[in-house]
Design an enzyme around this catalytic site. Structure first.
Site, PDB file in Angstrom:
ATOM      1  N   ARG A 134       9.896   7.096  -4.565  1.00 17.57           N
ATOM      2  CA  ARG A 134       9.515   7.366  -5.959  1.00 17.57           C
ATOM      3  C   ARG A 134       9.330   8.857  -6.201  1.00 17.57           C
ATOM      4  O   ARG A 134       9.597   9.369  -7.279  1.00 17.57           O
ATOM      5  CB  ARG A 134       8.232   6.614  -6.315  1.00 17.57           C
ATOM      6  CG  ARG A 134       8.445   5.229  -6.844  1.00 17.57           C
ATOM      7  CD  ARG A 134       9.199   4.324  -5.872  1.00 17.57           C
ATOM      8  NE  ARG A 134       9.207   2.939  -6.279  1.00 17.57           N
ATOM      9  CZ  ARG A 134       8.255   2.059  -5.960  1.00 17.57           C
ATOM     10  NH1 ARG A 134       7.243   2.414  -5.176  1.00 17.57           N
ATOM     11  NH2 ARG A 134       8.337   0.820  -6.389  1.00 17.57           N
ATOM     12  N   ASP A 163      14.143   2.706  -2.191  1.00 17.75           N
ATOM     13  CA  ASP A 163      13.652   1.916  -3.331  1.00 17.75           C
ATOM     14  C   ASP A 163      14.544   2.258  -4.509  1.00 17.75           C
ATOM     15  O   ASP A 163      15.359   3.189  -4.430  1.00 17.75           O
ATOM     16  CB  ASP A 163      12.174   2.241  -3.630  1.00 17.75           C
ATOM     17  CG  ASP A 163      11.444   1.046  -4.230  1.00 17.75           C
ATOM     18  OD1 ASP A 163      11.878   0.542  -5.272  1.00 17.75           O
ATOM     19  OD2 ASP A 163      10.425   0.619  -3.650  1.00 17.75           O
ATOM     20  N   HIS A 240      13.611  -4.323  -4.902  1.00 19.28           N
ATOM     21  CA  HIS A 240      13.456  -2.867  -4.947  1.00 19.28           C
ATOM     22  C   HIS A 240      14.711  -2.166  -4.425  1.00 19.28           C
ATOM     23  O   HIS A 240      14.632  -1.183  -3.685  1.00 19.28           O
ATOM     24  CB  HIS A 240      12.249  -2.425  -4.097  1.00 19.28           C
ATOM     25  CG  HIS A 240      10.927  -2.777  -4.706  1.00 19.28           C
ATOM     26  ND1 HIS A 240      10.308  -1.974  -5.636  1.00 19.28           N
ATOM     27  CD2 HIS A 240      10.112  -3.841  -4.527  1.00 19.28           C
ATOM     28  CE1 HIS A 240       9.156  -2.533  -5.990  1.00 19.28           C
ATOM     29  NE2 HIS A 240       9.010  -3.671  -5.343  1.00 19.28           N
ATOM     30  N   ASP A 299       9.059  -7.382  -0.542  1.00 21.84           N
ATOM     31  CA  ASP A 299       8.158  -7.661  -1.661  1.00 21.84           C
ATOM     32  C   ASP A 299       8.905  -7.725  -2.987  1.00 21.84           C
ATOM     33  O   ASP A 299       9.942  -7.084  -3.162  1.00 21.84           O
ATOM     34  CB  ASP A 299       7.058  -6.591  -1.752  1.00 21.84           C
ATOM     35  CG  ASP A 299       7.651  -5.197  -1.940  1.00 21.84           C
ATOM     36  OD1 ASP A 299       8.664  -4.897  -1.275  1.00 21.84           O
ATOM     37  OD2 ASP A 299       7.116  -4.423  -2.749  1.00 21.84           O
ATOM     38  N   GLU A 300       8.329  -8.485  -3.886  1.00 21.59           N
ATOM     39  CA  GLU A 300       8.646  -8.432  -5.313  1.00 21.59           C
ATOM     40  C   GLU A 300      10.138  -8.553  -5.648  1.00 21.59           C
ATOM     41  O   GLU A 300      10.612  -7.882  -6.573  1.00 21.59           O
ATOM     42  CB  GLU A 300       8.097  -7.135  -5.928  1.00 21.59           C
ATOM     43  CG  GLU A 300       6.592  -7.042  -5.815  1.00 21.59           C
ATOM     44  CD  GLU A 300       6.012  -5.796  -6.472  1.00 21.59           C
ATOM     45  OE1 GLU A 300       5.086  -5.938  -7.269  1.00 21.59           O
ATOM     46  OE2 GLU A 300       6.493  -4.670  -6.163  1.00 21.59           O
ATOM     47  N   TRP A 366      -0.418  -7.308   1.540  1.00 26.44           N
ATOM     48  CA  TRP A 366      -0.687  -6.324   0.478  1.00 26.44           C
ATOM     49  C   TRP A 366      -1.272  -6.944  -0.776  1.00 26.44           C
ATOM     50  O   TRP A 366      -2.040  -6.308  -1.488  1.00 26.44           O
ATOM     51  CB  TRP A 366       0.575  -5.525   0.141  1.00 26.44           C
ATOM     52  CG  TRP A 366       1.609  -6.238  -0.672  1.00 26.44           C
ATOM     53  CD1 TRP A 366       2.588  -7.078  -0.201  1.00 26.44           C
ATOM     54  CD2 TRP A 366       1.775  -6.192  -2.092  1.00 26.44           C
ATOM     55  NE1 TRP A 366       3.350  -7.549  -1.234  1.00 26.44           N
ATOM     56  CE2 TRP A 366       2.877  -7.020  -2.419  1.00 26.44           C
ATOM     57  CE3 TRP A 366       1.119  -5.525  -3.121  1.00 26.44           C
ATOM     58  CZ2 TRP A 366       3.327  -7.206  -3.722  1.00 26.44           C
ATOM     59  CZ3 TRP A 366       1.564  -5.703  -4.434  1.00 26.44           C
ATOM     60  CH2 TRP A 366       2.652  -6.539  -4.715  1.00 26.44           C
ATOM     61  N   TYR A 391      -5.388   0.574  -1.406  1.00 25.94           N
ATOM     62  CA  TYR A 391      -4.239   1.129  -2.118  1.00 25.94           C
ATOM     63  C   TYR A 391      -4.645   2.499  -2.660  1.00 25.94           C
ATOM     64  O   TYR A 391      -5.471   2.611  -3.572  1.00 25.94           O
ATOM     65  CB  TYR A 391      -3.763   0.166  -3.216  1.00 25.94           C
ATOM     66  CG  TYR A 391      -2.556  -0.626  -2.753  1.00 25.94           C
ATOM     67  CD1 TYR A 391      -2.480  -1.073  -1.436  1.00 25.94           C
ATOM     68  CD2 TYR A 391      -1.479  -0.894  -3.592  1.00 25.94           C
ATOM     69  CE1 TYR A 391      -1.365  -1.769  -0.978  1.00 25.94           C
ATOM     70  CE2 TYR A 391      -0.366  -1.595  -3.148  1.00 25.94           C
ATOM     71  CZ  TYR A 391      -0.318  -2.024  -1.833  1.00 25.94           C
ATOM     72  OH  TYR A 391       0.787  -2.701  -1.376  1.00 25.94           O
ATOM     73  N   ASP A 393      -3.082   4.706  -4.346  1.00 24.88           N
ATOM     74  CA  ASP A 393      -2.629   5.141  -5.676  1.00 24.88           C
ATOM     75  C   ASP A 393      -3.575   4.621  -6.762  1.00 24.88           C
ATOM     76  O   ASP A 393      -3.377   4.910  -7.934  1.00 24.88           O
ATOM     77  CB  ASP A 393      -1.188   4.692  -5.957  1.00 24.88           C
ATOM     78  CG  ASP A 393      -0.984   3.191  -5.821  1.00 24.88           C
ATOM     79  OD1 ASP A 393      -1.750   2.533  -5.086  1.00 24.88           O
ATOM     80  OD2 ASP A 393      -0.044   2.660  -6.448  1.00 24.88           O
ATOM     81  N   TRP A 440       1.505   4.642  -2.893  1.00 25.60           N
ATOM     82  CA  TRP A 440       2.695   4.499  -3.744  1.00 25.60           C
ATOM     83  C   TRP A 440       2.725   5.668  -4.718  1.00 25.60           C
ATOM     84  O   TRP A 440       1.675   6.130  -5.179  1.00 25.60           O
ATOM     85  CB  TRP A 440       2.652   3.155  -4.484  1.00 25.60           C
ATOM     86  CG  TRP A 440       2.672   2.004  -3.536  1.00 25.60           C
ATOM     87  CD1 TRP A 440       1.619   1.210  -3.185  1.00 25.60           C
ATOM     88  CD2 TRP A 440       3.788   1.545  -2.763  1.00 25.60           C
ATOM     89  NE1 TRP A 440       2.013   0.271  -2.260  1.00 25.60           N
ATOM     90  CE2 TRP A 440       3.340   0.455  -1.980  1.00 25.60           C
ATOM     91  CE3 TRP A 440       5.129   1.940  -2.652  1.00 25.60           C
ATOM     92  CZ2 TRP A 440       4.186  -0.237  -1.100  1.00 25.60           C
ATOM     93  CZ3 TRP A 440       5.955   1.258  -1.778  1.00 25.60           C
ATOM     94  CH2 TRP A 440       5.495   0.179  -1.015  1.00 25.60           C
ATOM     95  N   GLU A 442       4.674   6.243  -7.795  1.00 26.78           N
ATOM     96  CA  GLU A 442       5.222   6.222  -9.165  1.00 26.78           C
ATOM     97  C   GLU A 442       4.492   7.231 -10.053  1.00 26.78           C
ATOM     98  O   GLU A 442       5.088   7.843 -10.933  1.00 26.78           O
ATOM     99  CB  GLU A 442       5.078   4.835  -9.806  1.00 26.78           C
ATOM    100  CG  GLU A 442       5.983   3.764  -9.248  1.00 26.78           C
ATOM    101  CD  GLU A 442       5.283   2.948  -8.179  1.00 26.78           C
ATOM    102  OE1 GLU A 442       4.386   3.504  -7.498  1.00 26.78           O
ATOM    103  OE2 GLU A 442       5.629   1.765  -8.019  1.00 26.78           O
TER     104      GLU A 442
HETATM  105  C1  ACM Z   1       3.813  -3.505  -2.723  1.00 23.08           C
HETATM  106  O1  ACM Z   1       2.801  -2.882  -3.054  1.00 23.08           O
HETATM  107  N1  ACM Z   1       4.677  -3.922  -3.655  1.00 23.08           N
HETATM  108  C2  ACM Z   1       4.104  -3.804  -1.338  1.00 23.08           C
END
Ligand code: ACM
Ligand code: ZN
Length: 520
Positions: A134, A163, A240, A299-300, A366, A391, A393, A440, A442
């Site tokens: 990011r 990503d 991602h 993930d996601e 996570w 986390y 961030d 993270w 972003e």
């Molecule tokens: C994550 O925070 N999407 C692993």
């Protein structure tokens, strides 16, 4: 409750009473397992020439005989006498951790109380994750953070290298990954998103980004190895992964109109070319990272294009799948087997346990702690990195006081409260390898901001991972943080200003009108 407050006050007073003008074991982060202080002081030489290391002394071997293997390897004893310093350890790694203790004592104050410290870690994995996709911060930044982790006796740096917002690793077989999708228009993640996710190339004046060359990675790996820190590379799949589809649309999902979908969020699990791509990339990754673990994300995944992609639908039919989620399990199991055949162990985000996973795969929890609780009960080793605690961030102080961040407030106090064994049944404790803080990026485009989010909360993660749970006490820890923060600032790290932390973040007491109230 009253008793808790009373004990906290007593502990705080004890911490204050024990403050000596000199450096000593009570000021270290992480706090050592055992120590004793004796009469006298010694002034450390800046070049370390007064530190003697004794590897494999019989008396030390006897002391660590009963410890788990990982703790034995990292254990050390430091003896600060009136004439110099001795370090005892079973391995070079243990001796290195001991040297870091001496270095932290020296940084705190070169004049140290004479003392004996016997020390070893509680957990084998004590890490920080940096999101290089990011916002790419580059090798000098990474090396600087490796220095900080070493001083804190942490042993893992996880690099999120791929990503949607940018691919950050040279892969010889796929040059578009670094000629094209390592460069975006839009300096920040949200600018890029607002512009409709444009990629460009390096010589475009509007290009923002970068990537690690293979030589950069070799340099980082060697630098980390000298400090007994492992680098875990993460190559995200199947979610991602829009940048891969943009670089190589021929392997993207194909819509009912027969056209590829390069803006698809996920890799196409129906196209054999996806597997060829991943295996080729991973072969090159294996050559660069000489460690046991490779992180494959997981993930996601949005799974939206899988519903309409002719290739994904064909794969489901051929394999007798009844739900699109099974495509994720198919891909993860294939890649897990591929890496296992090559002597590697897969780590994945906790979604990977949902679709059938061999026991050897390691799960990184996570989405809070439930994923780790479930995975450990099913026989997986687990690294805890719950977004409910670690986390980095997320806000570390009141929202109105801080740069824009994510989620609810995870103050130093909140992070420090975490115990990685929380909610894990005793018979599965051995599956908890340790913990990790994730940064993270972003919302964190610049290096100074990243350091601001990392420190001092990384101090808490280091102490959670190392110090016995029963020894940890927040007010004493916070006192030590205030001192170490000053030293980090003097070393050129841009830390959060813990001296001006709001009382609410310090005490955890919240008002009902605070948007962070519900979640703390
Ligand atoms: C994550 O925070 N999407 C692993
Ligand atoms: Zn597809």
């Amino acid at each position: 409750m009253i008793r808790g407050i009373f004990l906290s006050i007593v502990a705080s007073l004890a911490a204050i009473v024990s403050v000596s003008a000199y450096s000593g074991p009570t000021k270290l982060i992480p706090e050592p397992v055992e120590f004793s202080v004796s009469e006298g002081v010694y002034t450390l030489k800046p070049d370390g020439s007064d530190v003697k290391v004794y590897l494999n002394a019989a008396s030390f071997a006897a002391k660590v005989a009963e410890l788990p293997e990982f703790a034995k390897e990292e254990a050390y004893e430091v003896v600060v006498g009136k004439k110099g310093v001795k370090i005892y350890a079973a391995t070079e790694e243990g001796a290195f951790r001991g040297r870091q203790t001496v270095e932290m004592l020296r940084l705190l104050d070169p004049t140290v109380e004479c003392c004996t410290i016997f020390d070893y870690p509680r957990f084998q994995h004590r890490g920080i994750m940096l999101d290089e996709s990011r916002s790419f911060k580059g090798k000098e930044f990474v090396k600087k953070q490796i220095d900080a982790l070493a001083l804190l006796k942490m042993n893992v740096m996880h690099l999120h290298l791929t990503d949607a917002a940018g691919w950050r690793l040279q892969i010889d077989a796929y040059p578009n990954l670094t000629d094209y999708v390592a460069w975006r228009v839009g300096e920040t993640y949200h600018e890029w998103e607002g512009l409709g996710y444009p990629f460009t190339n390096a010589d475009d004046p509007k290009a923002y980004g970068g990537f690690y060359t293979k030589d950069d990675i070799r340099e980082i790996v060697a630098y980390a190895a000298e400090r007994h820190i492992d680098i875990i590379p993460e190559i995200e799949m199947p979610g991602h992964s829009m940048e891969v589809n943009r670089a190589y649309p021929e392997i993207a999902c194909v819509g009912p109109d027969g056209k590829p979908r390069p803006f698809s969020w996920d890799l196409c699990v129906g196209n054999d070319g996806t597997f060829e791509f991943l295996e080729t990339v991973l072969e090159e990754v294996i050559e660069l990272f000489p460690y046991k673990y490779i992180h494959i994300g997981g993930d996601e995944a949005a799974k939206i294009d899988w519903e309409v992609c002719v290739n994904c639908q064909k794969r489901m039919q051929e394999e007798g799948m009844t739900h699109k989620n099974q495509l994720q399990g198919y891909l993860v199991r294939h890649i897990e087997a591929f890496l296992r055949e090559r002597g590697k162990t897969v780590i994945g985000w906790d979604e990977i346990v949902e679709t059938g996973l061999p026991e050897q795969a390691v799960v990184m929890s996570w989405r809070g702690t439930p994923g780790g609780i479930k995975a450990s009960a099913e026989g997986h080793d687990v690294i805890m990195s719950p977004n409910s605690y670690v986390y980095l961030d997320y806000y570390q102080d009141l929202i109105r006081k801080e740069p824009k961040a994510v989620g609810h407030m995870q103050s130093l106090r909140h992070v420090y409260k975490y115990d990685p064994l929380e909610g894990i049944a005793p018979e599965f404790h051995h599956h908890i390898l340790g913990l990790q803080g994730n940064l993270w990026c972003e919302l964190i485009p610049y290096a100074a901001h990243a350091e601001y989010m990392l420190y001092p909360r990384a101090f808490a993660i280091a102490e959670i991972g190392w110090t016995p749970q029963e020894k940890r006490e927040f007010f004493h820890f916070r006192e030590r943080c205030l001192t170490l923060i000053t030293i980090f600032r003097a070393m050129g790290y841009n830390t959060f200003d813990l001296f001006n932390e709001s009382l609410r973040a310090q005490t955890g007491r919240l008002r009902f009108d605070d948007p962070t109230f519900k979640l703390l």
